[in-house]
Design a protein around this motif. Structure first.
Motif, PDB file in Angstrom:
ATOM      1  N   ILE A 129      -3.542   2.238  -3.511  1.00 37.62           N
ATOM      2  CA  ILE A 129      -3.292   3.645  -3.227  1.00 37.62           C
ATOM      3  C   ILE A 129      -4.390   4.127  -2.280  1.00 37.62           C
ATOM      4  N   LEU A 130      -3.942   4.615  -1.121  1.00 40.94           N
ATOM      5  CA  LEU A 130      -4.877   5.014  -0.079  1.00 40.94           C
ATOM      6  C   LEU A 130      -5.086   6.520  -0.066  1.00 40.94           C
ATOM      7  N   ASN A 131      -6.322   6.908   0.178  1.00 38.27           N
ATOM      8  CA  ASN A 131      -6.675   8.300   0.391  1.00 38.27           C
ATOM      9  C   ASN A 131      -7.377   8.360   1.743  1.00 38.27           C
ATOM     10  N   ARG A 132      -6.751   9.027   2.699  1.00 39.34           N
ATOM     11  CA  ARG A 132      -7.260   9.095   4.075  1.00 39.34           C
ATOM     12  C   ARG A 132      -7.479   7.691   4.651  1.00 39.34           C
ATOM     13  N   ASN A 133      -6.485   6.851   4.428  1.00 42.54           N
ATOM     14  CA  ASN A 133      -6.456   5.471   4.940  1.00 42.54           C
ATOM     15  C   ASN A 133      -7.546   4.573   4.376  1.00 42.54           C
ATOM     16  N   GLU A 134      -8.114   4.940   3.240  1.00 41.29           N
ATOM     17  CA  GLU A 134      -9.079   4.091   2.554  1.00 41.29           C
ATOM     18  C   GLU A 134      -8.581   3.846   1.136  1.00 41.29           C
ATOM     19  N   PRO A 135      -8.736   2.622   0.614  1.00 40.74           N
ATOM     20  CA  PRO A 135      -8.294   2.359  -0.757  1.00 40.74           C
ATOM     21  C   PRO A 135      -9.056   3.233  -1.748  1.00 40.74           C
ATOM     22  N   ALA A 136      -8.316   4.005  -2.534  1.00 40.20           N
ATOM     23  CA  ALA A 136      -8.927   4.864  -3.552  1.00 40.20           C
ATOM     24  C   ALA A 136      -8.881   4.181  -4.919  1.00 40.20           C
ATOM     25  N   PHE A 137      -7.753   3.525  -5.203  1.00 36.31           N
ATOM     26  CA  PHE A 137      -7.599   2.787  -6.458  1.00 36.31           C
ATOM     27  C   PHE A 137      -6.373   1.898  -6.348  1.00 36.31           C
ATOM     28  N   TYR A 138      -6.177   1.071  -7.366  1.00 38.36           N
ATOM     29  CA  TYR A 138      -5.026   0.181  -7.404  1.00 38.36           C
ATOM     30  C   TYR A 138      -4.145   0.578  -8.572  1.00 38.36           C
ATOM     31  N   CYS A 139      -2.883   0.676  -8.292  1.00 36.56           N
ATOM     32  CA  CYS A 139      -1.877   0.983  -9.298  1.00 36.56           C
ATOM     33  C   CYS A 139      -1.287  -0.356  -9.731  1.00 36.56           C
ATOM     34  N   ILE A 140      -1.459  -0.696 -11.001  1.00 37.51           N
ATOM     35  CA  ILE A 140      -1.047  -2.016 -11.465  1.00 37.51           C
ATOM     36  C   ILE A 140      -0.079  -1.862 -12.637  1.00 37.51           C
ATOM     37  N   VAL A 182       0.847  -1.196   0.000  1.00 37.48           N
ATOM     38  CA  VAL A 182       0.000   0.000   0.000  1.00 37.48           C
ATOM     39  C   VAL A 182       0.877   1.238   0.000  1.00 37.48           C
ATOM     40  N   ALA A 183       0.324   2.315  -0.536  1.00 37.71           N
ATOM     41  CA  ALA A 183       1.018   3.604  -0.538  1.00 37.71           C
ATOM     42  C   ALA A 183      -0.040   4.695  -0.495  1.00 37.71           C
ATOM     43  N   SER A 184       0.356   5.849  -0.027  1.00 38.16           N
ATOM     44  CA  SER A 184      -0.570   6.982   0.009  1.00 38.16           C
ATOM     45  C   SER A 184      -0.524   7.705  -1.341  1.00 38.16           C
ATOM     46  N   ILE A 185      -1.525   8.529  -1.562  1.00 36.86           N
ATOM     47  CA  ILE A 185      -1.512   9.351  -2.775  1.00 36.86           C
ATOM     48  C   ILE A 185      -0.302  10.275  -2.765  1.00 36.86           C
ATOM     49  N   SER A 186       0.077  10.743  -1.595  1.00 33.19           N
ATOM     50  CA  SER A 186       1.264  11.606  -1.478  1.00 33.19           C
ATOM     51  C   SER A 186       2.508  10.864  -1.932  1.00 33.19           C
ATOM     52  N   ASP A 187       2.644   9.587  -1.522  1.00 33.35           N
ATOM     53  CA  ASP A 187       3.782   8.779  -1.958  1.00 33.35           C
ATOM     54  C   ASP A 187       3.785   8.626  -3.477  1.00 33.35           C
ATOM     55  N   LEU A 188       2.603   8.398  -4.037  1.00 35.40           N
ATOM     56  CA  LEU A 188       2.486   8.232  -5.488  1.00 35.40           C
ATOM     57  C   LEU A 188       2.888   9.505  -6.216  1.00 35.40           C
ATOM     58  N   LYS A 189       2.476  10.655  -5.690  1.00 35.63           N
ATOM     59  CA  LYS A 189       2.824  11.937  -6.307  1.00 35.63           C
ATOM     60  C   LYS A 189       4.328  12.196  -6.247  1.00 35.63           C
ATOM     61  N   LYS A 190       4.946  11.858  -5.100  1.00 38.59           N
ATOM     62  CA  LYS A 190       6.377  12.099  -4.922  1.00 38.59           C
ATOM     63  C   LYS A 190       7.232  11.239  -5.840  1.00 38.59           C
ATOM     64  N   ASN A 191       6.836   9.967  -5.986  1.00 38.68           N
ATOM     65  CA  ASN A 191       7.667   9.042  -6.743  1.00 38.68           C
ATOM     66  C   ASN A 191       6.781   7.983  -7.418  1.00 38.68           C
ATOM     67  N   PRO A 192       6.161   8.328  -8.544  1.00 36.26           N
ATOM     68  CA  PRO A 192       5.231   7.393  -9.184  1.00 36.26           C
ATOM     69  C   PRO A 192       5.868   6.058  -9.556  1.00 36.26           C
ATOM     70  N   MET A 193       7.014   6.094 -10.192  1.00 38.94           N
ATOM     71  CA  MET A 193       7.637   4.839 -10.632  1.00 38.94           C
ATOM     72  C   MET A 193       8.167   4.037  -9.452  1.00 38.94           C
ATOM     73  N   GLY A 194       8.610   4.705  -8.415  1.00 40.47           N
ATOM     74  CA  GLY A 194       9.056   4.012  -7.210  1.00 40.47           C
ATOM     75  C   GLY A 194       7.896   3.306  -6.523  1.00 40.47           C
ATOM     76  N   THR A 195       6.732   3.945  -6.549  1.00 42.52           N
ATOM     77  CA  THR A 195       5.544   3.344  -5.954  1.00 42.52           C
ATOM     78  C   THR A 195       5.156   2.085  -6.718  1.00 42.52           C
ATOM     79  N   VAL A 196       5.172   2.162  -8.041  1.00 43.14           N
ATOM     80  CA  VAL A 196       4.869   0.983  -8.869  1.00 43.14           C
ATOM     81  C   VAL A 196       5.900  -0.104  -8.602  1.00 43.14           C
ATOM     82  N   ALA A 197       7.166   0.257  -8.551  1.00 47.81           N
ATOM     83  CA  ALA A 197       8.242  -0.716  -8.333  1.00 47.81           C
ATOM     84  C   ALA A 197       8.135  -1.381  -6.961  1.00 47.81           C
ATOM     85  N   ALA A 198       7.586  -0.674  -5.984  1.00 48.27           N
ATOM     86  CA  ALA A 198       7.446  -1.240  -4.636  1.00 48.27           C
ATOM     87  C   ALA A 198       6.542  -2.466  -4.635  1.00 48.27           C
ATOM     88  N   GLY A 199       5.646  -2.550  -5.586  1.00 51.82           N
ATOM     89  CA  GLY A 199       4.757  -3.703  -5.682  1.00 51.82           C
ATOM     90  C   GLY A 199       5.414  -4.928  -6.287  1.00 51.82           C
TER      91      GLY A 199
END
Length: 82
Positions: free
Chosen positions: A34-45, A10-27
């Motif tokens: 991708i969480l928004n206020r600790n709730e799943p907003a969507f999945y980055c695949i 899991v990652a926050s939207i802030s994490d995704l904004k800071k480093n999109p490719m790093g967030t994808v690579a973390a998976g």
């Protein structure tokens, strides 16, 4: 309210904004929730995983069509008749 998260990473939207490719690579090739206020907003695949998912869905659809047509009469034709 509890929410099911269908990903091991899991990652926050802030994490995704800071480093999109790093967030994808973390998976590591799997979806990242991708969480928004600790709730799943969507999945980055990753693209490869998405393509595999679409292929599986297409296979399921084709199998359903084949199953529905099972037992239908077979009409033999030659290429010249087409």
């Amino acid at each position: 309210m509890a929410h099911a998260v269908h990903a091991t990473t899991v990652a926050s939207i802030s994490d995704l904004k800071k480093n999109p490719m790093g967030t994808v690579a973390a998976g590591e090739g799997f979806p990242v929730a991708i969480l928004n206020r600790n709730e799943p907003a969507f999945y980055c695949i990753p693209a490869k995983a998405y393509e595999e998912l679409l292929e599986r869905l297409e296979d399921l659809e084709l199998n359903a069509i084949a199953d529905a047509r099972e037992g239908q009469a077979i009409h033999k034709v030659s290429l010249d008749e087409l």
